[in-house]
Design a protein around this motif. Structure first.
Motif, PDB file in Angstrom:
ATOM      1  N   LEU A 161       0.837  -1.199   0.000  1.00 13.83           N
ATOM      2  CA  LEU A 161       0.000   0.000   0.000  1.00 13.83           C
ATOM      3  C   LEU A 161       0.870   1.247   0.000  1.00 13.83           C
ATOM      4  N   HIS A 196      -2.504  -1.588  -3.303  1.00  6.70           N
ATOM      5  CA  HIS A 196      -3.385  -0.437  -3.148  1.00  6.70           C
ATOM      6  C   HIS A 196      -2.550   0.814  -3.403  1.00  6.70           C
ATOM      7  N   HIS A 240      -1.844   4.711  -4.053  1.00  6.60           N
ATOM      8  CA  HIS A 240      -2.417   6.011  -3.719  1.00  6.60           C
ATOM      9  C   HIS A 240      -1.610   7.110  -4.399  1.00  6.60           C
TER      10      HIS A 240
END
Length: 213
Positions: A48, A70, A72
Motif C-alpha cells: 500500500l 493499493h 495512492h
C-alpha cells in the motif's frame, strides 16, 4: 485479528520476528516497508502507498506475483502508514504491530507515535517496535501487564494531556492512583522489580516504553 505493518523506518536487525510473523493474520507493507519484508524473506498480503520508496524491481516482482496492491497518489493528506492502519482496521484488526515506524526522521517517528494514539484507533491495541525498545499506546480502563525481567527500564509518558489514576505494581517506583501531568518526567526511567509489572490508569493516554536493555 492480529496485523503486522511494515513501515519505511529503521528496522532492528536483531529483532526476532519469526514468531511474530507466524502469528500474523494480515501483513501489510506500507510502501518502502516492502523493502524490509524482502530482506527478511517475507511476502506481504498487501502493498500500500504511493509507491515512491519501494525498490522498482521489487514492485515489478510483486506485480508479477499478483500481490494485492493499493496504490495512492503521491499528493495526499495522509502518510502511507496512516493509510495502512486504516486498512488494517477495515480488515478487522484489533491488535496491530508496527515494524519500522521509528528511527530515522524525528518528525516521522513523532508523527507515527501520535498517529497510533489517535482516537480513531482507540479500540485497537497498537505496539511499535523500535531498535532498542517497544512502545505501546495505553488507553484508560485497560490494565497493561508487561513481561520482562527485574532491572528492565520502563518509561511512561502522557500523551494529549494529564493522565489520572495511575497505579503501578511490580516496579521499583510504584504509584497508587496518582496523576502524571502532561510534560512531567515523573514516569520516566522506572524499573521493573519483578518479571511482570502492571500499569493501570483511569483517564488519559499513556505511551509505555519498554527498553530491551
Amino acid at each position: 485479528m492480529f496485523a503486522v505493518i511494515f513501515a519505511n523506518g529503521i528496522l532492528d536487525p536483531s529483532a526476532e520476528l519469526d514468531s511474530l510473523i507466524d502469528q500474523a493474520e494480515l501483513i501489510i507493507a506500507a510502501d518502502g516497508g516492502a523493502n524490509h519484508c524482502n530482506r527478511l524473506g517475507i511476502t506481504p498480503d498487501i502493498l500500500l502507498g504511493d509507491l515512491d520508496s519501494i525498490d522498482p524491481p521489487l514492485l515489478a516482482a510483486y506485480q508479477d506475483k499478483a500481490i494485492a496492491i493499493h496504490r495512492h497518489p503521491r499528493h495526499k493528506d495522509a502518510t502511507d502508514l496512516e493509510l495502512a492502519l486504516d486498512l488494517a482496521v477495515e480488515q478487522g484488526a484489533r491488535a496491530i504491530r508496527l515494524i519500522g515506524a521509528l528511527g530515522g526522521r524525528w518528525d516521522m517517528s513523532l508523527a507515527n507515535i501520535m498517529l497510533a494514539a489517535s482516537d480513531k484507533y482507540k479500540n485497537q491495541e497498537i505496539l511499535l517496535s523500535g531498535q532498542d525498545c517497544s512502545m505501546q499506546i495505553l488507553h484508560p480502563g485497560r490494565d497493561c501487564t508487561l513481561s520482562g525481567r527485574p532491572g528492565q527500564k520502563v518509561s511512561l509518558v502522557p500523551l494529549k494531556g494529564d493522565v489520572h489514576g495511575v497505579t503501578l505494581t511490580g516496579f521499583a517506583y510504584p504509584l497508587t492512583g496518582q496523576t502524571i501531568l502532561f510534560g512531567s518526567s515523573l514516569g520516566v526511567s522506572n524499573i521493573m522489580h519483578t518479571d511482570q509489572a502492571t500499569v493501570q490508569h483511569r483517564e488519559g493516554i499513556l505511551l509505555c516504553v519498554l527498553f530491551s536493555e
